[in-house]
Design a protein around this motif. Structure first.
Motif, PDB file in Angstrom:
ATOM      1  N   SER A  98       0.850  -1.183   0.000  1.00 30.05           N
ATOM      2  CA  SER A  98       0.000   0.000   0.000  1.00 30.05           C
ATOM      3  C   SER A  98       0.888   1.236   0.000  1.00 30.05           C
ATOM      4  CB  SER A  98      -0.936   0.014   1.217  1.00 30.05           C
ATOM      5  OG  SER A  98      -0.172   0.030   2.417  1.00 30.05           O
ATOM      6  N   ASN A  99       0.253   2.393  -0.194  1.00 33.98           N
ATOM      7  CA  ASN A  99       0.942   3.671  -0.209  1.00 33.98           C
ATOM      8  C   ASN A  99       0.503   4.509   0.978  1.00 33.98           C
ATOM      9  OD1 ASN A  99       2.501   3.415  -2.579  1.00 33.98           O
ATOM     10  ND2 ASN A  99       0.712   3.868  -3.846  1.00 33.98           N
ATOM     11  N   THR A 100       1.426   5.275   1.500  1.00 35.50           N
ATOM     12  CA  THR A 100       1.081   6.221   2.555  1.00 35.50           C
ATOM     13  C   THR A 100       0.449   7.472   1.931  1.00 35.50           C
ATOM     14  OG1 THR A 100       3.272   7.229   2.480  1.00 35.50           O
ATOM     15  CG2 THR A 100       2.978   5.355   3.968  1.00 35.50           C
ATOM     16  N   LEU A 101      -0.057   8.355   2.780  1.00 30.51           N
ATOM     17  CA  LEU A 101      -0.659   9.594   2.276  1.00 30.51           C
ATOM     18  C   LEU A 101       0.374  10.443   1.547  1.00 30.51           C
ATOM     19  CD1 LEU A 101      -2.915  10.566   5.333  1.00 30.51           C
ATOM     20  CD2 LEU A 101      -3.592   9.479   3.171  1.00 30.51           C
ATOM     21  N   LYS A 102       1.594  10.463   2.055  1.00 29.81           N
ATOM     22  CA  LYS A 102       2.645  11.242   1.409  1.00 29.81           C
ATOM     23  C   LYS A 102       3.004  10.652   0.044  1.00 29.81           C
ATOM     24  CE  LYS A 102       6.764  13.793   2.725  1.00 29.81           C
ATOM     25  NZ  LYS A 102       7.804  14.001   3.764  1.00 29.81           N
ATOM     26  N   GLU A 103       3.002   9.330  -0.054  1.00 35.22           N
ATOM     27  CA  GLU A 103       3.284   8.689  -1.337  1.00 35.22           C
ATOM     28  C   GLU A 103       2.152   8.936  -2.330  1.00 35.22           C
ATOM     29  OE1 GLU A 103       6.129   4.890  -0.118  1.00 35.22           O
ATOM     30  OE2 GLU A 103       3.952   4.658  -0.070  1.00 35.22           O
ATOM     31  N   GLU A 104       0.925   8.914  -1.861  1.00 30.50           N
ATOM     32  CA  GLU A 104      -0.205   9.228  -2.743  1.00 30.50           C
ATOM     33  C   GLU A 104      -0.114  10.664  -3.252  1.00 30.50           C
ATOM     34  OE1 GLU A 104      -2.402   7.367  -3.966  1.00 30.50           O
ATOM     35  OE2 GLU A 104      -2.216   5.508  -2.811  1.00 30.50           O
TER      36      GLU A 104
ATOM     37  N   ASP B 262       4.178  26.703  -1.594  1.00 30.38           N
ATOM     38  CA  ASP B 262       3.104  25.812  -2.033  1.00 30.38           C
ATOM     39  C   ASP B 262       3.655  24.662  -2.873  1.00 30.38           C
ATOM     40  OD1 ASP B 262       1.382  27.480  -0.747  1.00 30.38           O
ATOM     41  OD2 ASP B 262       0.866  28.639  -2.554  1.00 30.38           O
ATOM     42  N   ARG B 263       4.688  24.952  -3.664  1.00 29.72           N
ATOM     43  CA  ARG B 263       5.196  23.920  -4.571  1.00 29.72           C
ATOM     44  C   ARG B 263       6.244  23.033  -3.922  1.00 29.72           C
ATOM     45  NH1 ARG B 263       7.373  26.536  -9.837  1.00 29.72           N
ATOM     46  NH2 ARG B 263       7.784  24.326 -10.211  1.00 29.72           N
ATOM     47  N   SER B 264       6.818  23.434  -2.792  1.00 32.41           N
ATOM     48  CA  SER B 264       7.863  22.640  -2.155  1.00 32.41           C
ATOM     49  C   SER B 264       7.266  21.350  -1.595  1.00 32.41           C
ATOM     50  CB  SER B 264       8.537  23.443  -1.037  1.00 32.41           C
ATOM     51  OG  SER B 264       7.589  23.771  -0.042  1.00 32.41           O
ATOM     52  N   PHE B 265       7.992  20.263  -1.808  1.00 30.29           N
ATOM     53  CA  PHE B 265       7.514  18.954  -1.355  1.00 30.29           C
ATOM     54  C   PHE B 265       8.727  18.051  -1.207  1.00 30.29           C
ATOM     55  CE2 PHE B 265       5.941  14.639  -2.176  1.00 30.29           C
ATOM     56  CZ  PHE B 265       4.931  14.556  -1.232  1.00 30.29           C
ATOM     57  N   ASP B 266       8.876  17.451  -0.040  1.00 30.69           N
ATOM     58  CA  ASP B 266      10.012  16.565   0.214  1.00 30.69           C
ATOM     59  C   ASP B 266       9.697  15.158  -0.246  1.00 30.69           C
ATOM     60  OD1 ASP B 266      11.408  18.624   1.318  1.00 30.69           O
ATOM     61  OD2 ASP B 266      10.694  18.227   3.369  1.00 30.69           O
ATOM     62  N   MET B 267      10.737  14.475  -0.737  1.00 32.66           N
ATOM     63  CA  MET B 267      10.578  13.098  -1.198  1.00 32.66           C
ATOM     64  C   MET B 267      10.324  12.176  -0.006  1.00 32.66           C
ATOM     65  SD  MET B 267      10.652  11.166  -3.917  1.00 32.66           S
ATOM     66  CE  MET B 267      11.521  12.182  -5.112  1.00 32.66           C
ATOM     67  N   PRO B 268       9.290  11.341  -0.068  1.00 33.29           N
ATOM     68  CA  PRO B 268       9.050  10.394   1.033  1.00 33.29           C
ATOM     69  C   PRO B 268      10.206   9.401   1.164  1.00 33.29           C
ATOM     70  CG  PRO B 268       7.159  10.530  -0.442  1.00 33.29           C
ATOM     71  CD  PRO B 268       8.272  11.233  -1.124  1.00 33.29           C
TER      72      PRO B 268
END
Length: 872
Positions: free
Chosen positions: A84-90, A406-412
């Protein structure tokens, strides 16, 4: 994506302006078909024509091996992160889908990005999260070359199902390691995880490769083991010319003959080069005839290592199939679509019309590499303060900061479990313990250690022709040999065999070159001089001579050359001991002894045994051009009249640079000759011992080749039988000790107390009966144990007697193997009989003591002590 959109819009505007200018001049717009920046809209007729031409191309997919499928994987045992995927992965998958849509809209002529393949549980996973950086616990896997070689050896290559598309599934490195197979993307993911864990700046690359690269075809490549390293020629320092020196002799050779010989050699060399060029041209024509119809379209994945970390001076590619490193300018790599690591994903926006030669791997340049996430560790292009002020006004700073937030997002974090390679798997490496690689005019075979009984782990066979039918030479590498053999080099043309040994051989042997193991044949032996007492470095032997080289001896001996005469008797294996070769001449040379004057320090001496002469040459003094010499002639001890001859002046012929008075005296000459006689005996004895040592080494080498015993480390508990037996014996002793402790804690009266009615108070009669029953039961147990030991002893004795009787009846017809089995059985049987006899005697000695000890315990037992006081 804004940078990419702006770039595309600028290119389209420039193309429109260029087309308008050409239209005014009446020129036709001609663009090369391989350039993918074409903005022309294709009609239905053009699409049908393209489809027809593509259908005519025959795509030959190589035979597929056994591929890992969902049927072969037990997904129920996999962790939850695989299923399964976590919320961050989704959220990351949504960002990737949005990025892919924008990319497809802005670049419709490029292939879809490889972003979210399915894993072994049919769950879509982002490619960057499949990389699991791991530092392996093996020092051998700390450098990139050893990591790449391990991955190439450990896994079996499975070709892509469709050579024109990336795979639909990308399995985790743990699953790939478990099944030891995978495609190029699986190889790259595992290798990239190991390299990042070791501190390298590594990336997985999705691009296009040549047919040989995609099919792991090395038949056009030269084996790296056959490439000889370039020897660095050190320039000799020229000694300054002396003021007074002897002029060299005049050269009287003919210059015309020398010129003719040089012309002849040049013609031979030119003819040889011409033949090589013609042969190479024929090979090139044959290779060009088999052109790949899918050249430039075959999808391949490899690893990019950027410079910077781990002191990597220059960026390079690693092909995970072969573990070979390539320059970024190599022709095997035809283009790059994208690359990624465990932190971000980059899309190549540069043109690959010239393969990868013009690509700039500055991942911080957004004009060349479009990144997926803003949270990248790659720096952006540096801008000057003036440009920065022109681009960004004060009013737009707040809006820009909000947009970046808003666009910044760290890799899970990676969903893959930690990569674990067991010591058994690390040692085994090759699937099924063996791997064969075919190179150009060479074949490389690899085996797992301890798989072959002789310790063979690698064999390289080189051939004369491309079809690999005529063998030129064979190189074999060994490990864990008790005789320390490391490498065997066999030349099939000359028959020369060269054995290389590691330090630790009984005779300190380092190199052994020979054509036959028979004694008194051409051979060369080199030794580790520091491991030998005599300082022997090298020994060369022929049927008529033996030459030895020494270093670091107390007597300064450096060289000994022995000439042998013809043997009278026939040659046998131990001939040097029973029938030695007659020595004709012994020549010895010595290093300079600074403690002696040069005129007394012997540089070379020769014992002419048949002529009964001694020749001496001394060291040359500094600034002298000649050295002193002496020659002694031995005579019979008595003359023709029967008088004893001691020394005469004509028995010594000498040339002295600076004659001394004492050297002219007969006493000095006599003492020197007597000393030479003794030294001749010593030299002859040492030469004889050298012959015996050669025979001993040859005999030992034959025994080692027949036995080829392997050494096993004491820490290898699975293979080391002695260590295993010792460990089992220790475990057995501990278990027996534990049982004795348990027995000591047991209640020996419990079985007898259980026979009494529960809750009833014990009486004196019952106490006496309990004591008697317990003692009688223990006595019976001791008797039964003695009977069991006696029965086993008698059984072993009878079986041994039967075996001895059978041996007496069939002694004449038995083979050597049967006799060895009989002797081994007798030895084991006698051992068992002795053990049983010792156990029986020990039991007889300890049984009364045990009986008395139990009786004493019963008298001291708190439950019986009140009733048994009167019997004490």
């Amino acid at each position: 994506m804004e940078v990419l959109r702006e770039k595309v819009e600028e290119e389209e505007a420039a193309e429109r302006e260029e087309a308008a200018e050409r239209a005014e001049r009446g020129e036709k717009i001609m663009r090369p078909p391989e350039v993918r920046k074409e903005g022309t809209i294709m009609t239905q007729e053009m699409l049908r024509d393209l489809e027809k031409r593509l259908s005519e191309i025959e795509v030959t997919v190589p035979e597929r091996g056994s591929i890992i499928t969902e049927d072969t994987i037990d997904t129920s045992k996999l962790p939850l992160s695989y299923q399964s995927n976590t919320l961050k992965e989704e959220h990351l998958l949504q960002v990737a889908d949005n990025f892919s849509l924008q990319y497809s809209h802005l670049c419709p002529d490029r292939v879809p990005l490889f972003l979210r393949p399915l894993n072994e549980c049919q769950v879509p996973k982002f490619v960057s999260t499949t990389i699991r950086p791991t530092l392996m616990p093996y020092p051998e896997l700390y450098n990139w070359d050893s990591c790449a070689q391990f991955v190439a050896d450990f896994l079996s290559m499975v070709p892509l199902s469709d050579p024109l598309k990336p795979p639909s599934h990308l399995y985790s490195p743990t699953t790939v390691i478990k099944y030891q197979k995978g495609n190029c993307f699986d190889f790259s993911t595992l290798l990239c995880s190991m390299l990042i864990g070791s501190g390298y700046d590594a990336y997985c690359v999705n691009g296009y490769g040549s047919q040989d690269l995609c099919h792991m075809d090395l038949t056009r490549e030269v084996c790296p083991l056959t490439v000889k390293p370039k020897k660095i020629v050190q320039e000799k320092e020229m000694a300054p010319p002396k003021k007074y020196s002897v002029k060299p002799p005049r050269d009287l050779s003919s210059r015309f003959e020398q010129e003719q010989e040089m012309k002849k050699q040049e013609e031979i060399k030119a003819e040889k080069e011409r033949r090589l060029r013609e042969e190479e041209a024929r090979r090139q024509e044959a290779e060009n005839a088999n052109t790949d119809p899918l050249h430039g379209l075959r999808v391949h994945s490899w690893v990019l290592v950027l410079s910077g970390k781990r002191e990597v001076p220059e960026s390079f590619f690693i092909d995970p199939f072969t573990a070979r490193s390539y320059s970024t300018q190599d022709d095997h790599f035809l283009g790059i679509e994208s690359l990624w690591n465990h932190k971000n994903y980059w899309v190549n926006t540069q043109d690959c019309w010239n393969c990868c030669k013009d690509l700039v791997f500055d991942l911080g340049d957004p004009l060349r590499w479009e990144y997926l996430l803003l949270g990248t560790d790659k720096p952006h292009l540096s801008l000057t303060e003036e440009d920065d002020n022109d681009l960004i006004d004060d009013d737009d700073v707040e809006n820009l900061d909000k947009e970046e937030e808003d666009r910044s997002f760290d890799m899970p974090h990676s969903w893959v479990e930690q990569i674990d390679i067991s010591p058994e798997a690390f040692e085994t490496r090759c699937p099924n313990g063996m791997k064969v690689i075919q190179y150009k005019q060479a074949k490389l075979e690899k085996w797992t250690p301890y798989l072959n009984r002789n310790g063979l782990v690698c064999r390289l066979s080189t051939y004369e022709d491309l079809e690999c039918t005529k063998t030129l030479e064979i190189k074999e590498w060994y490990q864990n040999r008790e005789d320390m053999l490391e490498l065997k080099h066999i030349n099939k043309i000359t028959g020369l065999i060269i054995d290389y040994f590691k330090p630790g051989h009984p005779h300190a042997l380092r190199v052994h070159s020979y054509t036959s193991m028979q004694p008194e044949m051409d051979r060369v032996m080199e030794f580790y001089e520091k491991a030998r007492v005599d300082g022997l470095i090298k020994r060369e032997e022929t049927p008529q001579t033996m030459t030895e080289y020494y270093q670091g001896r107390a007597d300064f001996l450096s060289y000994r050359h022995v000439n042998f005469g013809p043997r009278i008797k026939k040659l046998v294996m131990n001939s040097a001991e029973s029938n030695p070769r007659p020595m004709v001449k012994i020549t010895e040379r010595f290093f300079r002894n600074p403690a002696k004057p040069a005129d007394e320090d012997v540089a070379e001496r020769a014992f002419l045994i048949l002529e009964e002469r001694f020749q001496l040459r001394y060291h040359c003094r500094e600034d002298y051009i000649t050295a002193s010499k002496r020659e002694f002639l031995q005579r019979m001890e008595v003359d023709s009249k029967g008088n004893k001859i001691i020394m005469t002046p004509d028995m010594c012929v000498s040339f002295e640079v600076e004659p001394m008075e004492y050297t002219k005296k007969l006493l000095y000459q006599y003492e020197t000759m007597m000393q030479l006689k003794n030294e001749e005996k010593v030299s002859r004895h040492q030469a004889w011992e050298s012959e015996l040592e050669v025979l001993e080494i040859l005999k030992l080498r034959e025994e080692e080749e027949e036995a080829h015993t392997l050494t096993i480390s004491i820490y290898d508990t699975k293979r080391n039988e002695k260590s295993k037996e010792y460990r089992e014996a220790m475990e057995r002793v501990m278990q027996e000790e534990h049982l004795r402790q348990v027995e000591a804690q047991l209640d020996y009266l419990a079985p007898f107390l259980a026979q009494l009615p529960p809750g009833e108070k014990l009486t004196r009669g019952q106490a006496l009966r309990l004591k008697d029953e317990c003692l009688s039961d223990f006595k019976q147990r001791l008797i039964d144990k003695a009977n069991i030991i006696q029965a086993r002893f008698e059984k072993e004795t009878q079986e041994l007697q039967k075996q001895q009787q059978w041996y007496q009846e069939n002694q004449v017809t038995l083979t050597a193997e049967d006799e060895d089995l009989y002797l081994s059985y007798c030895s084991q049987a006698m051992f068992r009989i002795r053990i049983l006899e010792q156990r029986l005697n020990r039991h007889k000695e300890l049984a009364p003591l045990k009986y008395l000890a139990l009786e004493e315990k019963l008298h001291k037992d708190p439950r019986l002590v009140e009733f048994l006081k009167i019997f004490v």
